[in-house]
Design a protein around this motif. Structure first.
Motif, short mmCIF file in Angstrom:
data_model
loop_
_atom_site.label_atom_id
_atom_site.label_comp_id
_atom_site.label_asym_id
_atom_site.label_seq_id
_atom_site.Cartn_x
_atom_site.Cartn_y
_atom_site.Cartn_z
N LEU A 137 29.75 20.94 46.78
CA LEU A 137 31.12 20.85 46.26
C LEU A 137 31.13 20.83 44.73
CD1 LEU A 137 32.61 18.24 48.76
CD2 LEU A 137 33.04 20.71 48.70
N MET A 138 30.15 20.11 44.15
CA MET A 138 30.09 20.03 42.68
C MET A 138 29.76 21.39 42.06
SD MET A 138 31.08 17.11 41.86
CE MET A 138 30.72 17.26 40.12
N ILE A 139 28.88 22.14 42.72
CA ILE A 139 28.55 23.47 42.21
C ILE A 139 29.78 24.39 42.29
CG2 ILE A 139 27.16 25.55 42.63
CD1 ILE A 139 24.89 23.74 43.51
N ILE A 140 30.53 24.28 43.38
CA ILE A 140 31.75 25.08 43.53
C ILE A 140 32.73 24.75 42.40
CG2 ILE A 140 33.80 25.45 44.96
CD1 ILE A 140 31.97 25.08 47.42
N VAL A 141 32.93 23.45 42.17
CA VAL A 141 33.85 23.02 41.10
C VAL A 141 33.37 23.52 39.75
CG1 VAL A 141 34.74 21.00 39.86
CG2 VAL A 141 34.66 20.99 42.37
N THR A 142 32.07 23.37 39.48
CA THR A 142 31.50 23.82 38.21
C THR A 142 31.69 25.32 38.00
OG1 THR A 142 29.83 22.07 38.32
CG2 THR A 142 29.37 23.90 36.83
N MET A 143 31.45 26.09 39.05
CA MET A 143 31.57 27.55 38.93
C MET A 143 33.03 27.97 38.78
SD MET A 143 28.49 28.41 38.82
CE MET A 143 28.81 30.15 38.69
N TYR A 144 33.96 27.30 39.47
CA TYR A 144 35.38 27.62 39.30
C TYR A 144 35.84 27.32 37.88
CZ TYR A 144 37.09 29.02 43.90
OH TYR A 144 37.37 29.73 45.06
N MET A 145 35.35 26.19 37.33
CA MET A 145 35.69 25.85 35.93
C MET A 145 35.11 26.89 34.98
SD MET A 145 35.05 21.73 36.02
CE MET A 145 35.20 21.60 34.24
N SER A 146 33.89 27.36 35.30
CA SER A 146 33.25 28.38 34.47
C SER A 146 34.06 29.67 34.48
CB SER A 146 31.83 28.64 34.96
OG SER A 146 31.19 29.62 34.18
N VAL A 147 34.56 30.04 35.65
CA VAL A 147 35.38 31.26 35.76
C VAL A 147 36.65 31.12 34.93
CG1 VAL A 147 36.76 32.67 37.34
CG2 VAL A 147 34.46 31.92 38.02
N SER A 148 37.29 29.94 35.02
CA SER A 148 38.54 29.71 34.28
C SER A 148 38.32 29.76 32.77
CB SER A 148 39.14 28.36 34.68
OG SER A 148 39.42 28.35 36.07
N GLU A 149 37.20 29.16 32.33
CA GLU A 149 36.94 29.08 30.89
C GLU A 149 36.44 30.40 30.31
OE1 GLU A 149 34.18 25.91 30.59
OE2 GLU A 149 35.66 24.32 30.96
N ARG A 150 35.91 31.27 31.16
CA ARG A 150 35.29 32.51 30.66
C ARG A 150 36.06 33.74 31.13
NH1 ARG A 150 29.40 31.49 32.88
NH2 ARG A 150 29.00 33.57 32.03
N THR A 151 37.36 33.57 31.32
CA THR A 151 38.19 34.69 31.80
C THR A 151 38.15 35.86 30.82
OG1 THR A 151 39.64 33.15 32.92
CG2 THR A 151 40.50 35.36 32.55
N LYS A 152 38.29 35.55 29.52
CA LYS A 152 38.28 36.62 28.51
C LYS A 152 36.92 37.32 28.48
CE LYS A 152 40.81 36.35 24.96
NZ LYS A 152 41.47 36.01 23.68
N GLU A 153 35.84 36.53 28.63
CA GLU A 153 34.49 37.12 28.65
C GLU A 153 34.35 38.09 29.83
OE1 GLU A 153 29.94 35.72 29.74
OE2 GLU A 153 31.33 34.22 28.95
N ILE A 154 34.93 37.70 30.97
CA ILE A 154 34.88 38.58 32.14
C ILE A 154 35.63 39.88 31.85
CG2 ILE A 154 35.61 38.83 34.56
CD1 ILE A 154 35.21 35.75 34.81
N GLY A 155 36.81 39.74 31.16
CA GLY A 155 37.59 40.92 30.81
C GLY A 155 36.81 41.86 29.89
N VAL A 156 36.10 41.29 28.90
CA VAL A 156 35.29 42.10 27.98
C VAL A 156 34.20 42.83 28.74
CG1 VAL A 156 33.67 42.00 26.05
CG2 VAL A 156 35.79 40.64 25.99
#
Length: 377
Positions: free
Chosen positions: A263-282
């Motif tokens: 569960l902690m890894i899932i939460v960590t990865m979801y937070m990572s996705v949210s914080e790196r949205t612009k990076e994903i777009g680039v």
């Protein structure tokens, strides 16, 4: 911890009972009997000792089994009394000394010879007191027990014998030599037929197969099983079954931490996705595919799992060193034993949990719209 407890129990039992010796008893019901039933029949033989007698032809059949090195007939007497000065102590299971016992079970003294006896430490304490029981060493006691003659009539055997040792621990027993008990039976007119045999096997790895052959011996006329075998290994299996059950329960409780970690890894990865949205777009704008984005976040999650497993193993080995160092002086054994299988399981399970936990966050990252991702703050 489960590895260590199983190993400790095996070490203790093997140090006090010879694992290469099979105890053979009469099978009284002619059907397949487990270890507990065989031992129960031995304990109940006081009511009918003749039912447990082994014949010469039984002993000869045991000698003819492949891998059998030696067959020692023996006596196990259900009840007896020991007199010392003005005290009388009643006991159960007086045995003839055989290769089934090891000298490690004798904590003080030596193996009994002609007209000698080793006493259970608890019996010695009852006869002479907890502080002075060792004074019984080299003293003479009188032992008395009941048996039957060839006609089934009760007899009583009595003899003065010298105390030459004390037994304690798992295999604590009161024992005399086979010849001494046989001589006592002869003097009282009792039957001298043995009621068990200690069968020595040539090699340890052949014990189970030899025990199976003994259990399969049948009466030629009735085709019923006539003998039953008890091995140290079978007793170990029974004990280890309970240890393994406790280990599974502890592992199941510890397994809750695996769920929490997922569960902690899932939460960590979801937070990572949210914080790196612009990076994903680039990355998408530069030509990365959805599968590449999934692989990026899955790889990051696997790294988390891998390094978590390494950290856990370092902590586990550290705990093992500390616990074994602190407890060794108490039990003279390393009670925590981390095996290669445990290490591999830890690594594989950590990676598997990390991979499964990354699936949903990685999928969400891959499905982000590149234009909206670039415009994200």
């Amino acid at each position: 911890l489960g590895n260590g407890v199983n190993g400790y129990i095996e070490n203790q039992i093997n140090s006090l009972a010879n694992p290469q010796v099979i105890t053979v008893l009469r099978n009284t019901n002619g059907k397949k009997m487990n270890q507990d039933q065989l031992q129960a029949s031995m304990q109940n033989m006081a009511a009918n000792p003749q039912a447990m007698f082994l014949k010469n032809q039984d002993l000869n059949r045991l000698k003819n089994i492949a891998d059998v090195a030696k067959v020692q007939p023996g006596y196990s007497i259900a009840a007896y009394k020991i007199n010392y000065q003005d005290k009388v102590q009643s006991g159960t299971n007086l045995n003839s000394w055989s290769k089934a016992y090891t000298t490690n079970s004798i904590k003080k003294g030596h193996v009994p010879h002609a007209n000698q006896i080793v006493l259970n430490k608890q019996q010695a304490i009852q006869l002479a007191g907890a502080k002075h029981y060792q004074r019984l060493l080299n003293q003479t006691v009188t032992i008395t027990f009941n048996w039957v003659n060839d006609d089934g009539q009760p007899t009583q055997s009595t003899r003065a014998v010298k105390v030459v040792g004390f037994t304690s621990g798992v295999s604590a027993t009161t024992a005399m030599s086979y010849q001494t008990i046989k001589s006592m039976l002869n003097e009282s007119g009792a039957s001298t037929q043995p009621n068990y045999a200690a069968v020595s096997v040539k090699s340890l790895d052949r014990v189970d197969k030899t025990a199976t052959k003994i259990n399969n011996l049948r009466d030629i006329k009735t085709n019923k099983q006539i003998l039953g075998a008890i091995t140290v290994g079978s007793m170990l299996k029974t004990v280890n079954t309970y240890v393994q059950l406790a280990t599974i329960v502890l592992a199941a409780i510890a397994g809750i931490s695996l769920l929490v970690s997922a569960l902690m890894i899932i939460v960590t990865m979801y937070m990572s996705v949210s914080e790196r949205t612009k990076e994903i777009g680039v990355l998408r704008a530069l030509g990365e595919r959805k599968v590449d984005i999934r692989r990026l976040f899955t790889a990051e999650s696997l790294f988390i799992g891998f390094f978590a497993a390494i950290l856990a193993l370092v902590l586990a080995y550290g705990a093992q060193l500390i616990l074994n160092h602190e407890l060794y002086h108490l039990i003279k054994y390393d009670i925590v034993q981390i095996s290669l299988g445990n290490v591999l399981f830890a690594l594989v399970s950590a990676l598997l949990i990390a991979f499964l936990a990354a699936l949903l966050p990685a999928r969400r990252a891959a499905r982000l719209n590149p234009i909206k991702a670039l415009a994200a703050d």
